[in-house]
Design a protein around this motif. Structure first.
Motif, PDB file in Angstrom:
ATOM      1  N   CYS A  19      -2.844  -3.202  37.726  1.00  0.00           N
ATOM      2  CA  CYS A  19      -3.527  -2.388  38.706  1.00  0.00           C
ATOM      3  C   CYS A  19      -4.472  -1.517  37.995  1.00  0.00           C
ATOM      4  O   CYS A  19      -5.543  -1.232  38.573  1.00  0.00           O
ATOM      5  CB  CYS A  19      -2.459  -1.705  39.474  1.00  0.00           C
ATOM      6  N   ARG A  20      -4.166  -1.213  36.811  1.00  0.00           N
ATOM      7  CA  ARG A  20      -5.170  -0.126  35.934  1.00  0.00           C
ATOM      8  C   ARG A  20      -6.530  -1.011  35.613  1.00  0.00           C
ATOM      9  O   ARG A  20      -7.542  -0.515  35.753  1.00  0.00           O
ATOM     10  CB  ARG A  20      -4.545   0.452  34.823  1.00  0.00           C
ATOM     11  N   MET A  21      -6.103  -2.148  35.223  1.00  0.00           N
ATOM     12  CA  MET A  21      -7.190  -2.834  34.956  1.00  0.00           C
ATOM     13  C   MET A  21      -8.249  -3.245  35.986  1.00  0.00           C
ATOM     14  O   MET A  21      -9.620  -3.294  35.945  1.00  0.00           O
ATOM     15  CB  MET A  21      -6.864  -4.381  34.177  1.00  0.00           C
ATOM     16  N   LEU A  22      -7.587  -3.649  37.308  1.00  0.00           N
ATOM     17  CA  LEU A  22      -8.362  -3.739  38.385  1.00  0.00           C
ATOM     18  C   LEU A  22      -8.987  -2.462  38.676  1.00  0.00           C
ATOM     19  O   LEU A  22     -10.426  -2.752  39.255  1.00  0.00           O
ATOM     20  CB  LEU A  22      -7.458  -4.249  39.575  1.00  0.00           C
ATOM     21  N   LEU A  23      -8.577  -1.389  38.691  1.00  0.00           N
ATOM     22  CA  LEU A  23      -9.240  -0.135  39.160  1.00  0.00           C
ATOM     23  C   LEU A  23     -10.492   0.069  38.139  1.00  0.00           C
ATOM     24  O   LEU A  23     -11.569   0.342  38.611  1.00  0.00           O
ATOM     25  CB  LEU A  23      -8.116   0.908  38.842  1.00  0.00           C
ATOM     26  N   ILE A  24     -10.303  -0.120  36.849  1.00  0.00           N
ATOM     27  CA  ILE A  24     -11.284  -0.006  35.654  1.00  0.00           C
ATOM     28  C   ILE A  24     -12.425  -1.025  36.261  1.00  0.00           C
ATOM     29  O   ILE A  24     -13.632  -0.599  36.344  1.00  0.00           O
ATOM     30  CB  ILE A  24     -10.880  -0.136  34.375  1.00  0.00           C
ATOM     31  N   MET A  25     -12.202  -2.155  36.412  1.00  0.00           N
ATOM     32  CA  MET A  25     -13.192  -3.198  36.812  1.00  0.00           C
ATOM     33  C   MET A  25     -14.015  -2.653  38.012  1.00  0.00           C
ATOM     34  O   MET A  25     -15.189  -2.887  38.309  1.00  0.00           O
ATOM     35  CB  MET A  25     -12.618  -4.815  37.027  1.00  0.00           C
ATOM     36  N   SER A  26     -13.128  -2.067  38.925  1.00  0.00           N
ATOM     37  CA  SER A  26     -13.781  -1.730  40.459  1.00  0.00           C
ATOM     38  C   SER A  26     -14.725  -0.436  39.984  1.00  0.00           C
ATOM     39  O   SER A  26     -15.815  -0.499  40.851  1.00  0.00           O
ATOM     40  CB  SER A  26     -12.634  -1.290  41.260  1.00  0.00           C
ATOM     41  N   VAL A  27     -14.267   0.121  39.203  1.00  0.00           N
ATOM     42  CA  VAL A  27     -15.153   1.483  38.821  1.00  0.00           C
ATOM     43  C   VAL A  27     -16.597   1.229  38.298  1.00  0.00           C
ATOM     44  O   VAL A  27     -17.741   1.532  38.677  1.00  0.00           O
ATOM     45  CB  VAL A  27     -14.661   2.614  37.780  1.00  0.00           C
ATOM     46  N   ILE A  28     -16.375   0.488  37.274  1.00  0.00           N
ATOM     47  CA  ILE A  28     -17.708  -0.328  36.352  1.00  0.00           C
ATOM     48  C   ILE A  28     -18.434  -1.039  37.701  1.00  0.00           C
ATOM     49  O   ILE A  28     -19.900  -0.860  37.574  1.00  0.00           O
ATOM     50  CB  ILE A  28     -17.307  -1.274  35.336  1.00  0.00           C
ATOM     51  N   SER A  29     -17.834  -1.975  38.436  1.00  0.00           N
ATOM     52  CA  SER A  29     -18.813  -2.636  39.463  1.00  0.00           C
ATOM     53  C   SER A  29     -19.360  -1.583  40.467  1.00  0.00           C
ATOM     54  O   SER A  29     -20.607  -1.844  40.706  1.00  0.00           O
ATOM     55  CB  SER A  29     -17.919  -3.794  40.176  1.00  0.00           C
ATOM     56  N   PHE A  30     -18.698  -0.661  40.784  1.00  0.00           N
ATOM     57  CA  PHE A  30     -19.410   0.196  41.552  1.00  0.00           C
ATOM     58  C   PHE A  30     -20.387   1.063  40.984  1.00  0.00           C
ATOM     59  O   PHE A  30     -21.273   1.014  41.892  1.00  0.00           O
ATOM     60  CB  PHE A  30     -18.399   1.111  41.944  1.00  0.00           C
ATOM     61  N   GLY A  31     -20.313   1.352  39.664  1.00  0.00           N
ATOM     62  CA  GLY A  31     -21.445   1.996  39.175  1.00  0.00           C
ATOM     63  C   GLY A  31     -22.674   0.957  38.970  1.00  0.00           C
ATOM     64  O   GLY A  31     -23.851   1.511  39.146  1.00  0.00           O
ATOM     65  N   VAL A  32     -22.443  -0.283  38.797  1.00  0.00           N
ATOM     66  CA  VAL A  32     -23.606  -1.263  38.831  1.00  0.00           C
ATOM     67  C   VAL A  32     -24.095  -1.405  40.176  1.00  0.00           C
ATOM     68  O   VAL A  32     -25.452  -1.408  40.361  1.00  0.00           O
ATOM     69  CB  VAL A  32     -23.058  -2.499  38.289  1.00  0.00           C
ATOM     70  N   LEU A  33     -23.326  -1.330  41.391  1.00  0.00           N
ATOM     71  CA  LEU A  33     -23.805  -1.501  42.629  1.00  0.00           C
ATOM     72  C   LEU A  33     -24.919  -0.164  43.128  1.00  0.00           C
ATOM     73  O   LEU A  33     -25.746  -0.125  43.637  1.00  0.00           O
ATOM     74  CB  LEU A  33     -22.736  -1.578  43.689  1.00  0.00           C
ATOM     75  N   VAL A  34     -24.170   1.143  42.381  1.00  0.00           N
ATOM     76  CA  VAL A  34     -25.104   2.353  42.744  1.00  0.00           C
ATOM     77  C   VAL A  34     -26.330   2.112  41.826  1.00  0.00           C
ATOM     78  O   VAL A  34     -27.354   2.638  42.621  1.00  0.00           O
ATOM     79  CB  VAL A  34     -24.401   3.284  42.161  1.00  0.00           C
TER      80      VAL A  34
END
Length: 348
Positions: free
Chosen positions: A149-164
């Motif tokens: 879950c922690r790894m998935l959360l971190i990947m989501s944060v980075i992906s969100f940053g790229v989308l922004v």
């Protein structure tokens, strides 16, 4: 002690300078009117031919460096050729993306690739480098990694940053995005093949040996599409300004960059190379805004970049803690086994 610290900082600055400089150099060669060489496939082919010749001269002619033993025909066909093909794909598509998108945006798209460490100790280097998100996903699918879950959360944060950051891009070219992400997929597949090569076939290669075996294969893989895609365009161009000195320096910088990674990691720690990578990302993003007219940074861009790089830093910290814990556990188990063996000998 002071001399070692100065040498360490010199290696770090060398890595940041070469890594950032090579990105700008490739962009300039491909897009500048002075050089007039808009052939990313041809440029990448030139890099691989140059690397092949230089590796051969250093190892076989002058014998300054030694190539690792253990390569067989079966390993070369089943592992080195796929690695070379994926390496060629990564460089080709990544360089092509510079014709369509800005350096800053291309660098930010690469941030999504900074989510998984490949153990350089498998390549006889006591440290870690970063692998793409795609590698982690493929690793999970292949049973090489475990999703948390922690790894998935971190990947989501980075992906969100790229989308922004993507949302804040003024002149976005989806063709360039496809090329860049294609390069990320190619890199993911290349490093998966490398992990299979080392873990399942037990072959350990230092960076020079890796380039010695892979560069000729990558050159062949690039030569075939170059004949069909760019050769006719270059011939139809007629008289164009070819600058051998500039292209030779560009190829030499690419080769030096590959070796600088080995120098930095060999003389520092995993944390150092990761921090240096984050610093390099920001250097590239900010300097590209000054050097290239197609880079216009907005507040949304910078906000997205900040989120993505913060996610990368969090991921690096998490993986470093796991590696430190694993190393400590291995040391304790080794000490315990030695103690048991000593006591057993004493009883005898």
């Amino acid at each position: 002690m002071l001399k070692e610290q100065v040498l360490t900082y010199a290696y770090i600055l060398l890595y940041i300078g070469l890594s950032s400089g090579q990105i700008f150099f490739n962009k300039w060669v491909l897009s500048s009117k002075e050089i007039n060489f808009p052939y990313p496939l041809g440029l990448t082919l030139l890099h691989m031919v140059f690397s092949s010749v230089l590796c051969f001269v250093l190892t076989k002619v002058f014998k300054i460096l030694k190539v690792e033993e253990g390569m067989t025909t079966e390993i070369y066909v089943t592992s080195v050729i796929p690695i070379g093909a994926m390496f060629a794909m990564t460089l080709w598509l990544g360089n092509t993306a510079y014709l369509y998108i800005s350096v800053a945006f291309a660098q930010m798209l690469k941030a999504i690739s900074k989510l998984f460490p490949f153990p350089l100790s498998l390549l006889k280097i006591d440290s870690l480098i970063l692998l793409p998100v795609a590698v982690f996903i493929l690793g999970v699918a292949a049973g090489l990694e475990v999703m948390s879950c922690r790894m998935l959360l971190i990947m989501s944060v980075i992906s969100f940053g790229v989308l922004v950051a993507s949302y804040g891009e003024i002149n976005i070219s989806w063709i360039g995005v496809v090329y860049q992400m294609g390069g990320v997929v190619g890199e993911a597949l290349r490093l998966i093949f490398m992990e299979i090569l080392v873990k399942r076939k037990g072959l350990k290669l230092n960076p020079l040996s890796f380039m010695y075996y892979v560069s000729p294969c990558s050159a062949i893989c690039l030569f075939i599409p170059w004949i069909f895609l760019e050769k006719s365009k270059m011939e139809a161009h007629g008289t164009w300004t070819f600058q051998p000195l500039v292209l030779t320096l560009n190829s030499l910088c690419t080769f030096a960059l590959n070796l600088s990674v080995f120098l930095v990691i060999s003389h520092t720690s995993a944390l150092t190379i990761r921090v240096a990578g984050v610093v390099k990302d920001w250097v590239v993003v900010l300097l590209s805004a000054l050097l290239f007219a197609d880079t216009k940074l907005t507040v949304i861009n910078l906000f997205g970049y900040g989120i993505a790089i913060a996610g990368v830093a969090a991921y690096n910290n998490l993986k470093l803690k796991k590696e430190a814990s694993r190393a400590s556990l291995d040391d304790s188990q080794h000490a315990q086994s030695v103690k048991m063996a000593t006591s057993s000998n004493s009883d005898r």
